[in-house]
Design a protein around this motif. Structure first.
Motif, PDB file in Angstrom:
ATOM      1  N   GLY A   1      -4.833  -5.287  11.755  1.00 18.73           N
ATOM      2  CA  GLY A   1      -5.384  -4.092  12.385  1.00 18.73           C
ATOM      3  C   GLY A   1      -4.339  -3.145  12.936  1.00 18.73           C
ATOM      4  N   GLY A   2      -3.093  -3.296  12.523  1.00 18.47           N
ATOM      5  CA  GLY A   2      -2.013  -2.447  13.016  1.00 18.47           C
ATOM      6  C   GLY A   2      -1.040  -3.195  13.902  1.00 18.47           C
ATOM      7  N   ALA A   3      -1.508  -4.262  14.553  1.00 17.63           N
ATOM      8  CA  ALA A   3      -0.624  -5.047  15.415  1.00 17.63           C
ATOM      9  C   ALA A   3       0.451  -5.758  14.606  1.00 17.63           C
ATOM     10  N   GLY A   4       0.152  -6.015  13.335  1.00 18.14           N
ATOM     11  CA  GLY A   4       1.113  -6.685  12.469  1.00 18.14           C
ATOM     12  C   GLY A   4       1.927  -5.741  11.617  1.00 18.14           C
ATOM     13  N   GLY A   5       1.883  -4.445  11.952  1.00 19.64           N
ATOM     14  CA  GLY A   5       2.663  -3.447  11.228  1.00 19.64           C
ATOM     15  C   GLY A   5       1.785  -2.450  10.496  1.00 19.64           C
ATOM     16  N   ILE A   6       2.321  -1.248  10.283  1.00 18.28           N
ATOM     17  CA  ILE A   6       1.620  -0.182   9.571  1.00 18.28           C
ATOM     18  C   ILE A   6       2.585   0.412   8.559  1.00 18.28           C
ATOM     19  N   LEU A   7       2.163   0.465   7.306  1.00 20.04           N
ATOM     20  CA  LEU A   7       3.032   0.927   6.221  1.00 20.04           C
ATOM     21  C   LEU A   7       2.361   2.052   5.449  1.00 20.04           C
ATOM     22  N   ASP A   8       3.101   3.154   5.234  1.00 20.40           N
ATOM     23  CA  ASP A   8       2.629   4.257   4.396  1.00 20.40           C
ATOM     24  C   ASP A   8       3.140   4.060   2.973  1.00 20.40           C
ATOM     25  N   VAL A   9       2.222   4.100   1.998  1.00 14.60           N
ATOM     26  CA  VAL A   9       2.564   3.929   0.590  1.00 14.60           C
ATOM     27  C   VAL A   9       2.252   5.232  -0.141  1.00 14.60           C
ATOM     28  N   SER A  10       3.182   5.668  -0.982  1.00 16.79           N
ATOM     29  CA  SER A  10       3.015   6.937  -1.676  1.00 16.79           C
ATOM     30  C   SER A  10       1.875   6.884  -2.683  1.00 16.79           C
ATOM     31  N   LEU A  11       1.085   7.962  -2.699  1.00 19.20           N
ATOM     32  CA  LEU A  11       0.040   8.140  -3.700  1.00 19.20           C
ATOM     33  C   LEU A  11       0.491   9.094  -4.800  1.00 19.20           C
ATOM     34  N   GLU A  12       1.762   9.492  -4.754  1.00 10.08           N
ATOM     35  CA  GLU A  12       2.304  10.404  -5.752  1.00 10.08           C
ATOM     36  C   GLU A  12       3.455   9.719  -6.483  1.00 10.08           C
ATOM     37  N   GLY A  13       3.436   9.782  -7.811  1.00  6.68           N
ATOM     38  CA  GLY A  13       4.479   9.121  -8.590  1.00  6.68           C
ATOM     39  C   GLY A  13       4.396   7.610  -8.444  1.00  6.68           C
ATOM     40  N   ARG A  14       5.553   6.952  -8.374  1.00  4.46           N
ATOM     41  CA  ARG A  14       5.558   5.511  -8.169  1.00  4.46           C
ATOM     42  C   ARG A  14       5.073   5.196  -6.756  1.00  4.46           C
TER      43      ARG A  14
END
Length: 249
Positions: free
Chosen positions: A192-205
């Motif tokens: 739920g966010g306590a274990g980290g938050i990661l942004d992954v690209s939706l463009e290209g790879r």
């Protein structure tokens, strides 16, 4: 199954016919069906996947990349490190700051060098000031059997550093859509966010772009994926071999 609603008549408008045609043309590819209400239109399609599959995709993309620029702050075992490193599969270069000291690392293959000012080499003041001045501003080779080599080489190792920072703890979930430096992203959360938050690209790879680490252990940005940079040993005039053991090991 067509991603478009059934036609209410046998005569489709030109726009709808074109959209349907495009949808058939890219089925199974990286593009998704067109339509104003489709949040995945024009993306790499990763946003439609379940969280574990997104994780598999971003890890594969990161491991396959030939280069990356990692910057930000890491907190490990009570110590805080500020990083600005450019990494390849055979080494890396950049700066690390901790406890008020900043030093530069450069590794090409197994040969690693450390560059710092005289204050860094003096350490707690017990080391020879003349030797510290001699080493100041020079790339000092770190012997592979010196304890400092094991402590520092991880900052220059792409796989080791990525494995360390790209970790989400707890139950993995898919979060909100957003933008990171203008790039469309999907969020992954651990616990739920306590274990980290990661942004992954939706463009290209589907590269990972930014991670808020669990337990307030720092925020790391990942950029310039696959961007080439020069990685070479320092010239003979800029380097020195201190010997079998560094002064501050």
């Amino acid at each position: 199954m067509s991603p478009f609603p059934p036609r209410r008549s046998s005569r489709a408008t030109p726009a709808l016919a074109l959209c349907a045609g495009l949808g058939l043309a890219v089925a199974g590819g990286t593009l998704v069906a067109c339509g104003a209400d489709d949040p995945d239109a024009g993306t790499n399609g990763v946003g439609k996947l379940a969280a574990p599959e997104i994780q598999r995709k971003y890890k594969a993309a990161a491991n396959a990349a030939g280069a990356v620029h990692i910057s930000g702050t890491l907190v490990s075992k009570g110590a805080s490190y500020k990083l600005d490193m450019r990494l390849k599969n055979n080494g890396g270069t950049g700066e690390v700051s901790t406890k008020g000291r900043t030093f530069r690392l450069l590794r090409v293959g197994e040969r690693m060098y450390l560059k710092a000012d005289a204050q860094f080499w003096r350490g707690d003041g017990k080391n020879d000031s003349a030797a510290a001045r001699k080493l100041s501003g020079m790339y000092v080779r770190v012997p592979t059997d010196d304890p400092a080599y094991d402590r520092l080489s991880g900052f220059t190792d792409k796989k080791t550093l990525l494995d360390g920072v790209l970790t989400l703890h707890g139950k993995l979930d898919k979060g909100k859509r957003a933008r990171n430096s203008g790039v469309r992203t999907v969020e992954l959360t651990g616990d739920g966010g306590a274990g980290g938050i990661l942004d992954v690209s939706l463009e290209g790879r589907p590269y990972p772009l930014e991670l808020e680490r669990a337990g307030n252990a720092g925020t790391v940005r990942l950029a310039e994926w696959n961007k080439e940079f020069r990685l070479a040993e320092p010239s003979a005039d800029d380097r020195v071999d201190y010997g079998a053991k560094l002064p501050n090991s």
